[in-house]
Enzyme design. Structure first.
Site, PDB file in Angstrom:
ATOM      1  NE  ARG A   1      -2.813  -0.239   3.392  1.00  0.00           N
ATOM      2  CZ  ARG A   1      -2.408  -1.066   4.357  1.00  0.00           C
ATOM      3  NH1 ARG A   1      -2.362  -2.358   4.121  1.00  0.00           N
ATOM      4  NH2 ARG A   1      -2.068  -0.601   5.542  1.00  0.00           N
TER       5      ARG A   1
ATOM      6  CE1 TYR B   1      -2.805   3.754   1.234  1.00  0.00           C
ATOM      7  CE2 TYR B   1      -1.105   3.592   2.900  1.00  0.00           C
ATOM      8  CZ  TYR B   1      -2.372   3.286   2.458  1.00  0.00           C
ATOM      9  OH  TYR B   1      -3.203   2.538   3.242  1.00  0.00           O
TER      10      TYR B   1
ATOM     11  CE1 TYR C   1     -11.561   5.930   4.015  1.00  0.00           C
ATOM     12  CE2 TYR C   1     -13.019   5.750   5.901  1.00  0.00           C
ATOM     13  CZ  TYR C   1     -11.888   5.351   5.227  1.00  0.00           C
ATOM     14  OH  TYR C   1     -11.082   4.385   5.772  1.00  0.00           O
TER      15      TYR C   1
END
Lengths: 93, 269
Positions: free
Chosen positions: B68, B72, B94
């Protein structure tokens, strides 16, 4: 008001819908001119039907955090570095 | 440093569609030249997509099997490229863009280092919803928050007289950072760590904030040992209530008492 997201946005902003019974909710959604097919799915709270109606089939990934910075992450085939704790050696505080 | 044309503003869209987006954050989204969105529900993504003609999802950057951290970095690079092109860029994330989210922090930091305007606009986070739905006041006993894997990888000081909240528990223990979920063997390690501080029958809570206003939150209480087989998603948070009473620090209390007495004596004199 035809778009499901428009309807959901409206619902998200209506405090009176939070107190409503199923009958009241149906009535209010009708007053909001929500199409019957969307009303039915919303009242039944059917997630999969809602996804189909909105053409929303994506599996969403929402991880945005990392446990460490790049240079601090364990390297060499993802094994912990020698100075890092091995399994079962976690100290109690 | 003179700011160059091009900017990045990261806004939080909150947790629940329609309920949490602030007027200012909405305005940033509507006025942007390009919006990058990273949200927790496909319908929320569609909703953001209606607010601006150029909304680009960051979902395609995730690949199971790829770290990740690589994803990212690619997300940050995509946003910075548009900032460098002189555009008004908005990242719509979010919850709160700065809470358990490294991408917004990183992109703002990079933009500022390059001389561009960078700002973060807060949103209602999962943490905020959790405190409301579980009726927890973090000030009552204190509260620690950790990313679940970080909690496992490093030696942390745990205070069993305070709340302990673990985020991203669905991928707890993933050293590769490339999994979308980790299984029971990883979770057993987490339970073993927690069992050093909490009884195995201690009631813990799995919490999920609603993303759509027609849904309700998930609050599932279960014994710590039952976590092994519990249903845990990417957006599930583990809340561990205190298992010990607060212990008075007598040494500090005596010192403070002595100060009070000194002050009284000074007044009398």
């Amino acid at each position: 008001m035809n778009s499901i997201t428009d309807v959901l946005e409206k619902i998200g902003q209506q405090s009176n819908l939070k107190y409503s019974t199923e009958v009241d909710c149906e009535l209010q959604l009708t007053e909001m001119r929500v199409p019957a097919v969307i009303r039915k799915v919303l009242i039944a709270n059917d997630k999969s039907e809602l996804a189909q109606l909105s053409d929303n089939k994506k599996d969403i990934i929402c991880y945005v955090s990392a446990p460490a910075k790049e240079h601090e992450m364990p390297k060499d085939d993802n094994k912990p570095a020698e100075d890092e704790p091995k399994q079962g050696e976690q100290e109690s505080a | 440093m003179n700011e160059q044309q091009g900017s990045i503003v990261c806004v939080g869209v909150g947790m629940t569609l329609g309920s949490h987006l602030s007027p200012l954050s909405r305005s940033y989204i509507e006025q942007a030249d390009v919006v990058f969105s990273l949200v927790s529900d496909g319908l929320v993504e569609q909703w953001i997509g209606q607010m601006n003609p150029d909304v680009r999802s960051l979902q395609p950057y995730y690949h199971e099997g790829t770290s990740r951290l690589v994803s990212y970095n690619a997300m940050v690079a995509a946003m910075i490229a548009e900032v460098k092109a002189g555009k008004k860029v908005v990242g719509a994330f979010y919850g709160h863009p700065g809470v358990f989210a490294c991408v917004p922090h990183k992109v703002i930091e990079q933009a500022r280092a390059l001389g561009y305007y960078g700002k973060m606009e807060p949103g209602i986070s999962a943490e905020d919803c959790l405190f409301s739905d579980l009726a927890i006041d973090p000030g009552q006993f204190g509260c620690s928050h950790f990313e679940a894997s970080q909690f496992m990888f490093y030696k942390r000081i745990i205070d069993p007289s305070a709340y302990l909240i673990l985020w991203q528990v669905g991928i707890a223990g993933d050293l590769s950072l490339s999994k979308f979920s980790t299984g029971e063997s990883y979770r057993q390690v987490l339970i073993d760590i927690l069992s050093l501080h909490y009884p195995k029958d201690h009631q813990v809570i799995l919490y999920e904030a609603p993303t759509l206003p027609i849904h309700s939150h998930r609050i599932e209480s279960l014994p710590l040992s039952s976590l092994l087989h519990a249903e845990i998603h990417g957006y599930t948070t583990l809340v561990i209530p205190p298992c010990q009473e607060l212990t008075r620090n007598m040494e500090v209390l005596q010192r403070l008492d002595a100060i009070d007495k000194d002050h009284k004596n000074i007044k009398l004199v």
